[in-house]
Design a protein around this motif. Structure first.
Motif, mmCIF file in Angstrom:
data_model
loop_
_atom_site.group_PDB
_atom_site.id
_atom_site.type_symbol
_atom_site.label_atom_id
_atom_site.label_comp_id
_atom_site.label_asym_id
_atom_site.label_seq_id
_atom_site.Cartn_x
_atom_site.Cartn_y
_atom_site.Cartn_z
ATOM 1 N N ARG A 1 15.118 -9.610 -11.639
ATOM 2 C CA ARG A 1 14.396 -9.044 -10.382
ATOM 3 C C ARG A 1 12.929 -8.587 -10.921
ATOM 4 N NH1 ARG A 1 18.148 -5.806 -8.453
ATOM 5 N NH2 ARG A 1 18.835 -7.647 -7.368
ATOM 6 N N CYS A 2 12.847 -7.772 -12.007
ATOM 7 C CA CYS A 2 11.472 -7.392 -12.680
ATOM 8 C C CYS A 2 10.474 -8.450 -12.958
ATOM 9 C CB CYS A 2 11.822 -6.500 -13.777
ATOM 10 S SG CYS A 2 12.482 -4.849 -13.301
ATOM 11 N N PHE A 3 11.012 -9.355 -13.562
ATOM 12 C CA PHE A 3 10.287 -10.556 -13.912
ATOM 13 C C PHE A 3 9.600 -11.066 -12.595
ATOM 14 C CE2 PHE A 3 9.846 -14.989 -14.861
ATOM 15 C CZ PHE A 3 9.020 -15.133 -16.004
ATOM 16 N N ARG A 4 10.370 -11.573 -11.593
ATOM 17 C CA ARG A 4 10.086 -12.315 -10.345
ATOM 18 C C ARG A 4 8.947 -11.421 -9.756
ATOM 19 N NH1 ARG A 4 13.323 -12.373 -7.044
ATOM 20 N NH2 ARG A 4 15.528 -11.656 -8.192
ATOM 21 N N ASP A 5 9.307 -10.234 -9.627
ATOM 22 C CA ASP A 5 8.340 -9.217 -8.762
ATOM 23 C C ASP A 5 7.273 -8.918 -9.288
ATOM 24 O OD1 ASP A 5 10.783 -9.739 -6.977
ATOM 25 O OD2 ASP A 5 11.372 -7.738 -6.866
ATOM 26 N N ILE A 6 7.190 -8.694 -10.632
ATOM 27 C CA ILE A 6 5.837 -8.282 -11.281
ATOM 28 C C ILE A 6 4.887 -9.625 -11.047
ATOM 29 C CG2 ILE A 6 6.135 -9.039 -13.528
ATOM 30 C CD1 ILE A 6 4.225 -6.088 -12.295
ATOM 31 N N HIS A 7 5.373 -10.791 -11.342
ATOM 32 C CA HIS A 7 4.661 -12.195 -11.398
ATOM 33 C C HIS A 7 4.010 -12.305 -9.797
ATOM 34 C CE1 HIS A 7 4.435 -13.222 -15.396
ATOM 35 N NE2 HIS A 7 5.728 -12.897 -15.430
ATOM 36 N N ALA A 8 4.600 -11.890 -8.559
ATOM 37 C CA ALA A 8 4.430 -11.938 -7.572
ATOM 38 C C ALA A 8 3.190 -10.906 -7.340
ATOM 39 C CB ALA A 8 5.446 -11.603 -6.439
ATOM 40 N N ALA A 9 3.302 -9.829 -7.686
ATOM 41 C CA ALA A 9 2.132 -8.915 -7.679
ATOM 42 C C ALA A 9 1.016 -9.442 -8.332
ATOM 43 C CB ALA A 9 2.603 -7.318 -8.473
ATOM 44 N N ALA A 10 1.259 -9.991 -9.484
ATOM 45 C CA ALA A 10 -0.046 -10.448 -10.539
ATOM 46 C C ALA A 10 -0.902 -11.646 -9.919
ATOM 47 C CB ALA A 10 0.520 -11.178 -11.652
ATOM 48 N N GLN A 11 -0.249 -12.106 -8.675
ATOM 49 C CA GLN A 11 -1.022 -13.185 -7.791
ATOM 50 C C GLN A 11 -1.453 -12.589 -6.841
ATOM 51 O OE1 GLN A 11 -0.207 -15.540 -10.105
ATOM 52 N NE2 GLN A 11 -0.068 -17.121 -8.585
ATOM 53 N N HIS A 12 -1.531 -11.172 -6.513
ATOM 54 C CA HIS A 12 -2.363 -10.518 -5.480
ATOM 55 C C HIS A 12 -3.675 -10.461 -5.427
ATOM 56 C CE1 HIS A 12 -3.217 -7.340 -2.537
ATOM 57 N NE2 HIS A 12 -1.981 -7.563 -2.006
ATOM 58 N N ILE A 13 -4.504 -10.638 -4.374
ATOM 59 C CA ILE A 13 -5.989 -10.530 -4.463
ATOM 60 C C ILE A 13 -6.446 -9.482 -5.225
ATOM 61 C CG2 ILE A 13 -6.106 -9.592 -2.303
ATOM 62 C CD1 ILE A 13 -8.506 -11.382 -1.813
ATOM 63 N N ALA A 14 -5.610 -8.323 -5.257
ATOM 64 C CA ALA A 14 -6.339 -7.092 -5.660
ATOM 65 C C ALA A 14 -6.228 -7.264 -7.339
ATOM 66 C CB ALA A 14 -5.227 -5.887 -5.224
ATOM 67 N N ALA A 15 -5.587 -8.171 -7.972
ATOM 68 C CA ALA A 15 -5.379 -8.182 -9.400
ATOM 69 C C ALA A 15 -5.999 -9.563 -9.961
ATOM 70 C CB ALA A 15 -3.972 -8.032 -9.598
ATOM 71 N N THR A 16 -6.917 -10.198 -9.196
ATOM 72 C CA THR A 16 -7.542 -11.285 -9.629
ATOM 73 C C THR A 16 -8.293 -11.297 -10.783
ATOM 74 O OG1 THR A 16 -9.297 -11.347 -8.129
ATOM 75 C CG2 THR A 16 -7.447 -12.641 -7.464
ATOM 76 N N ASP A 17 -8.482 -12.674 -11.758
ATOM 77 C CA ASP A 17 -9.377 -12.033 -13.077
ATOM 78 C C ASP A 17 -10.716 -12.126 -12.678
ATOM 79 O OD1 ASP A 17 -9.697 -14.862 -12.664
ATOM 80 O OD2 ASP A 17 -8.222 -15.300 -14.483
#
Length: 394
Positions: free
Chosen positions: A352-368
């Protein structure tokens, strides 16, 4: 709010999270299977007043500032990522409605106490001016928590008959009963957040239920609501990422002593290479957390002093949000891989942690591109973006 008062509030809110935690954990699989937060979890969050944590006191909220919000969202995400995400979205939406909407709207929205809300803060829809307000049409994605929301708070582009210059935007609050929810949340990531698409077809929104976007003037609440939109939501995204990664690290320390490596018959916890990497990831997460808290503290101090965020401040906020999320994703990935084949089964904490943190990493607030922005500021440029503009005067 004084520092001592804020500490008392933080302690109270963390106690509420602790009472919600066993319910969220017990229903985590059900939330995942139902693709929305389980009603029992929503009910206990309401009972504990957590959806009120960011809302101004004038509308019945708890008035937590960015410092406290970060800690509370971190704690809830640590208990269950989907519950943490849904709380973060719902609480921030309530905070913005309470702070920026006209009095007539807040009287109705919060008439029966603290509401539940959802809404994408990207102007995907169109708003046409009509007598007394706007007619809104459009389709928005990522309506996290919309299945348990009473109100949708979202953004649209104002259609002008003869557009000259950049477009104008409007924020609208609409009862969820006037919105069509689409069953689109068919994803393995943050599934329990219920982040479905929603749409409106020529929905009339009274002027009193609108405000400008993204720079609406603060009408209620503390200095936190003077922050521009991206800085306003940074504590939520950062807190979520930190909470998920911390839970993943704790879980692998539980798994490691009993995971016996097939090739050498040793427990994972006994292997020096694992111990070194575990220590490295703990240090990286602690460092990211320290950076994030420093940046949030700085932005809060600017707001409390009535100062506008400078380009350097903006670079720090954006970079800290992206960097913390990247570190959290890396830390969680390490824990997931170290967990071996048992971690791949649905419903495990590491899965659950693996899947959900990678969803957050795709968020517009966290773009490179946050790093490019920081580099451009460091080179003496100040790139324009309407999301970084200061708020209008009240």
């Amino acid at each position: 709010m004084t520092k001592g008062t804020e500490n008392v509030l933080e302690t109270s809110l963390l106690a509420s999270v602790a009472r919600v935690r066993p319910v969220a954990e017990a229903h985590a699989d059900a939330s995942n299977e139902g693709a929305t937060l389980h009603p029992a979890v929503v009910d206990v969050m309401k009972k504990e007043g957590l959806f009120a944590l960011a809302a101004p006191k004038e509308v019945g909220g708890q008035g937590a500032d960015g410092r406290t919000q970060l800690v509370v969202y971190e704690a809830m995400a640590h208990a269950d990522p989907s519950a943490g995400w849904a709380l973060m979205i719902g609480a921030i939406m309530n905070g913005m409605m309470g702070a920026y909407l006209p009095e007539a709207a807040t009287r109705e929205i919060f008439a029966a106490g603290m509401t539940t809300s959802a809404g994408l803060q990207v102007p995907m829809g169109k708003a046409r001016r009509v007598r007394g307000g706007f007619e809104v049409t459009g389709r928005w994605g990522f309506g996290s928590g919309i299945r348990h929301a009473s109100w949708v708070y979202t953004a649209a582009t104002i259609e002008e008959p003869a557009q000259v210059g950049p477009p104008s935007f409007v924020q609208v609050a609409v009862p969820v009963s006037r919105v069509t929810i689409e069953d689109t949340w068919n994803t393995a990531f943050l599934r329990g957040s219920g982040s479905n698409h929603y749409r409106m077809e020529s929905v009339f929104v009274e002027e009193a239920f609108t405000c400008s976007y993204p720079g609406a003037a603060r009408k209620r609440g503390q200095a936190y609501f003077e922050l521009p939109f991206i800085a306003l939501v940074a504590p939520g995204h950062i807190g979520f990422a930190l909470g998920v990664a911390r839970r993943a690290l704790e879980e692998i320390t539980i798994v490691a002593p009993r995971r016996i490596k097939a090739w050498n018959g040793e427990a994972l916890a006994a292997q020096s290479s694992f111990r070194v990497e575990l220590g490295r990831k703990r240090a990286a997460l602690d460092a990211a957390r320290a950076l994030a808290r420093e940046v949030i503290e700085l932005s809060m101090q600017r707001a409390e002093a009535g100062r506008v965020l400078s380009p350097d401040d903006w670079a720090a906020v954006r970079a800290a949000t992206t960097y913390t999320t990247e570190v959290a994703a890396d830390v969680t990935s390490f824990a997931f891989r170290a967990g071996g084949s048992s971690a791949i089964y649905a419903g495990t904490v590491l899965d659950r942690c693996f899947r959900d943190i990678h969803a957050a990493a795709q968020h517009i607030a966290a773009t490179d591109d946050a790093y490019e922005y920081a580099a451009r500021v460091g080179l003496g440029e100040a790139p324009f973006n309407p999301l970084l503009l200061p708020r209008e005067s009240a």
